[in-house]
Design a protein around this motif. Structure first.
Motif, PDB file in Angstrom:
ATOM      1  N   UNK A 144     -16.641   6.132  -3.178  1.00 46.81           N
ATOM      2  CA  UNK A 144     -17.579   5.870  -2.081  1.00 46.81           C
ATOM      3  C   UNK A 144     -16.840   5.538  -0.780  1.00 46.81           C
ATOM      4  N   UNK A 145     -17.320   6.123   0.312  1.00 48.35           N
ATOM      5  CA  UNK A 145     -16.622   5.969   1.598  1.00 48.35           C
ATOM      6  C   UNK A 145     -16.509   4.521   2.041  1.00 48.35           C
ATOM      7  N   UNK A 146     -17.536   3.714   1.684  1.00 46.26           N
ATOM      8  CA  UNK A 146     -17.493   2.320   2.150  1.00 46.26           C
ATOM      9  C   UNK A 146     -16.453   1.482   1.405  1.00 46.26           C
ATOM     10  N   UNK A 147     -15.831   2.059   0.392  1.00 46.41           N
ATOM     11  CA  UNK A 147     -14.773   1.322  -0.334  1.00 46.41           C
ATOM     12  C   UNK A 147     -13.383   1.717   0.168  1.00 46.41           C
ATOM     13  N   UNK A 148     -13.312   2.770   0.991  1.00 48.74           N
ATOM     14  CA  UNK A 148     -12.009   3.309   1.390  1.00 48.74           C
ATOM     15  C   UNK A 148     -11.626   2.826   2.784  1.00 48.74           C
TER      16      UNK A 148
ATOM     17  N   UNK B 208     -15.967  -2.197 -10.341  1.00 46.47           N
ATOM     18  CA  UNK B 208     -14.811  -3.092 -10.260  1.00 46.47           C
ATOM     19  C   UNK B 208     -14.072  -2.933  -8.930  1.00 46.47           C
ATOM     20  N   UNK B 209     -14.222  -1.763  -8.315  1.00 51.11           N
ATOM     21  CA  UNK B 209     -13.453  -1.509  -7.088  1.00 51.11           C
ATOM     22  C   UNK B 209     -14.077  -2.217  -5.899  1.00 51.11           C
ATOM     23  N   UNK B 210     -13.290  -3.069  -5.269  1.00 50.62           N
ATOM     24  CA  UNK B 210     -13.780  -3.710  -4.047  1.00 50.62           C
ATOM     25  C   UNK B 210     -13.340  -2.916  -2.826  1.00 50.62           C
TER      26      UNK B 210
ATOM     27  N   UNK C 247      -8.585  -4.649  -5.931  1.00 42.77           N
ATOM     28  CA  UNK C 247      -8.181  -4.066  -4.646  1.00 42.77           C
ATOM     29  C   UNK C 247      -6.974  -3.166  -4.875  1.00 42.77           C
ATOM     30  N   UNK C 248      -6.992  -2.005  -4.243  1.00 43.47           N
ATOM     31  CA  UNK C 248      -5.905  -1.036  -4.413  1.00 43.47           C
ATOM     32  C   UNK C 248      -5.143  -0.843  -3.119  1.00 43.47           C
ATOM     33  N   UNK C 249      -3.849  -0.572  -3.270  1.00 42.94           N
ATOM     34  CA  UNK C 249      -3.029  -0.149  -2.126  1.00 42.94           C
ATOM     35  C   UNK C 249      -2.343   1.153  -2.529  1.00 42.94           C
ATOM     36  N   UNK C 250      -2.604   2.219  -1.773  1.00 44.78           N
ATOM     37  CA  UNK C 250      -2.066   3.525  -2.155  1.00 44.78           C
ATOM     38  C   UNK C 250      -1.096   4.086  -1.127  1.00 44.78           C
ATOM     39  N   UNK C 251      -0.185   4.928  -1.645  1.00 44.10           N
ATOM     40  CA  UNK C 251       0.719   5.656  -0.764  1.00 44.10           C
ATOM     41  C   UNK C 251       0.856   7.095  -1.227  1.00 44.10           C
ATOM     42  N   UNK C 252       1.743   7.805  -0.584  1.00 44.32           N
ATOM     43  CA  UNK C 252       1.871   9.245  -0.782  1.00 44.32           C
ATOM     44  C   UNK C 252       2.138   9.651  -2.236  1.00 44.32           C
TER      45      UNK C 252
END
Ligand code: OAD
Length: 270
Positions: A123-127, A104-106, A24-29
Motif C-alpha cells: 500500500x502506498x501509504x506505507x511506503x 504487521x507493516x507500519x 518498520x523496514x529500511x531498504x536499499x538497492x
C-alpha cells in the motif's frame, strides 16, 4: 532478551508473538538486484564501478545536483537504463506486501527509486520513498513541474528535457546528493521510536541521513539485518539478528519458518 537464539527460528517466533505489532523496514538497492537492477557499491557489478564510460570526475557525480546543472548527459544516460517499467518485483518485495496483508507493516522506508514496492502491491501509504522516484519531475531552476509523458519520451530517447518556462534542465524528483529529503520522510522518522521490529535489507548503510534511521529505534526493539555483507553497527545491540545471504533466499527461509511460504509464492506469482 527477546530473541534468544538471534537466529531465523527465534525471529519467526517473535514475529508471530503478540509483542510484535509494528514492523518498520529500511531498504536499499540489494532488494532489487535479483530483478536485474544493479546496486551502487558492489565491486564489479555495482553502478559506481561501471560508470567509467560516462567520463565523470567521480562516480557519485552522476547524482550530484551541481554536476547535473553543468552536465545532465550522464544522468540521462543512466536514467534510460534504470527507468522503471522494465523490471518485475522480487520475492523480497512480495514479502513486504505479505507483511502489510498480515497487518504487521507500519512503514517501509526505501532508498530505491525503482518503485518496485508499489508495483508489488505494498500500500502506498506505507511506503516512504526517501530518495524520491521517477514518478514526477521538475525544472531545477524555477521548480516548474513537467509533463509525465513528455519526460518519459525524453528519457527513452536519451534527450535532455528542458523547462517550458525558463529553459532550465528538468530532473526527475530523485533526491540528489546536496538536496533535502522529502517532507514525508521527515514526518515518518519519529515512528521509529515506537517500532517493535526493524528489518534492514539490501543496503550498505553508507548514505546519511537514511543510514542513521537504524540507530533511532528503541534499545528494546530487535533489529534484523538481511544483506550479503555485514554493514552498519549490527551486532552492537543484544537483540540484533544478522542474517547474511541473498534477500530472496533469506526471506524465503524466514517465510518457511513462519508457515507463510505458500502465501509468499502466491503473491509473487500473481
Ligand atoms: P549500495 O550499493 O550502497 O548497497 C547495496 C547493499 O546490498 C550492499 O551491501 C550489497 O552487498 C547488498 N546486496 C546486493 N545484492 C544483494 C542481494 N541479492 N541480497 C542481499 N544483499 C544484497 O546501495 P544502497 O545502500 O541502496 O542514492 O545505496 C544508498 C544510496 O546510494 C542510493 O539510494 C543512491 C546511492 O547513491 C541516490 O541515488 C540518491
Amino acid at each position: 532478551q527477546t530473541l534468544e537464539g538471534r537466529d531465523l527460528t527465534s525471529l519467526a517466533k517473535y514475529i508471530k508473538s503478540s509483542d510484535c505489532g509494528k514492523v518498520i523496514l529500511m531498504l536499499g538497492a540489494g532488494v532489487s538486484t535479483s530483478a536485474g537492477i544493479p546496486d551502487f557499491r558492489s565491486p564489479e557489478t555495482g553502478l559506481y564501478s561501471n560508470l567509467a564510460r560516462l567520463n565523470l570526475p567521480h562516480p557519485e557525480a552522476v547524482f550530484e545536483i551541481n554536476f547535473f546543472r553543468r552536465n545532465p548527459v550522464p544522468f540521462y544516460t543512466l536514467a534510460h537504463e534504470l527507468y522503471p517499467g522494465r523490471f518485475r518485483p522480487t520475492i523480497t518485495h512480495s514479502f513486504i506486501r505479505l507483511l502489510a496483508e498480515k497487518e504487521l507493516l507500519h512503514t517501509c522506508f526505501t532508498q530505491n527509486i525503482d518503485t518496485l514496492e508499489r508495483r508489488a502491491g505494498v500500500p502506498e501509504d506505507k511506503i516512504i520513498e526517501a530518495h524520491g522516484s521517477f514518478a514526477t519531475q521538475r525544472c531545477i531552476e524555477c521548480n516548474a513541474s513537467y509533463d509525465d509523458e513528455k519526460m518519459k519520451d525524453h528519457i527513452f530517447r536519451k534527450q535532455i528535457a528542458k523547462c517550458n518556462k525558463c529553459g532550465g534542465y528538468v530532473k526527475p524528483d530523485i533526491v540528489f546528493f546536496g538536496e533535502d529529503l522529502p517532507l514525508n520522510f521527515k514526518l515518518a522518522v519519529p515512528h521509529l521510536r515506537t517500532a517493535d521490529l526493524l528489518i534492514v535489507m539490501g543496503t550498505s548503510l553508507t548514505v546519511h541521513p537514511f543510514a542513521s534511521l537504524a540507530q533511532m529505534v528503541d534499545k528494546t526493539c530487535p533489529r534484523v539485518l538481511i544483506n550479503l555483507d555485514h554493514v552498519g553497527d549490527f551486532g552492537a545491540r543484544t537483540d540484533d539478528v544478522i542474517l547474511l545471504g541473498k534477500c530472496d533466499d533469506v526471506v524465503r527461509m524466514l517465510c518457511k519458518e513462519l508457515g507463510w511460504e505458500e502465501e509468499l509464492l502466491a503473491l509473487w506469482n500473481e
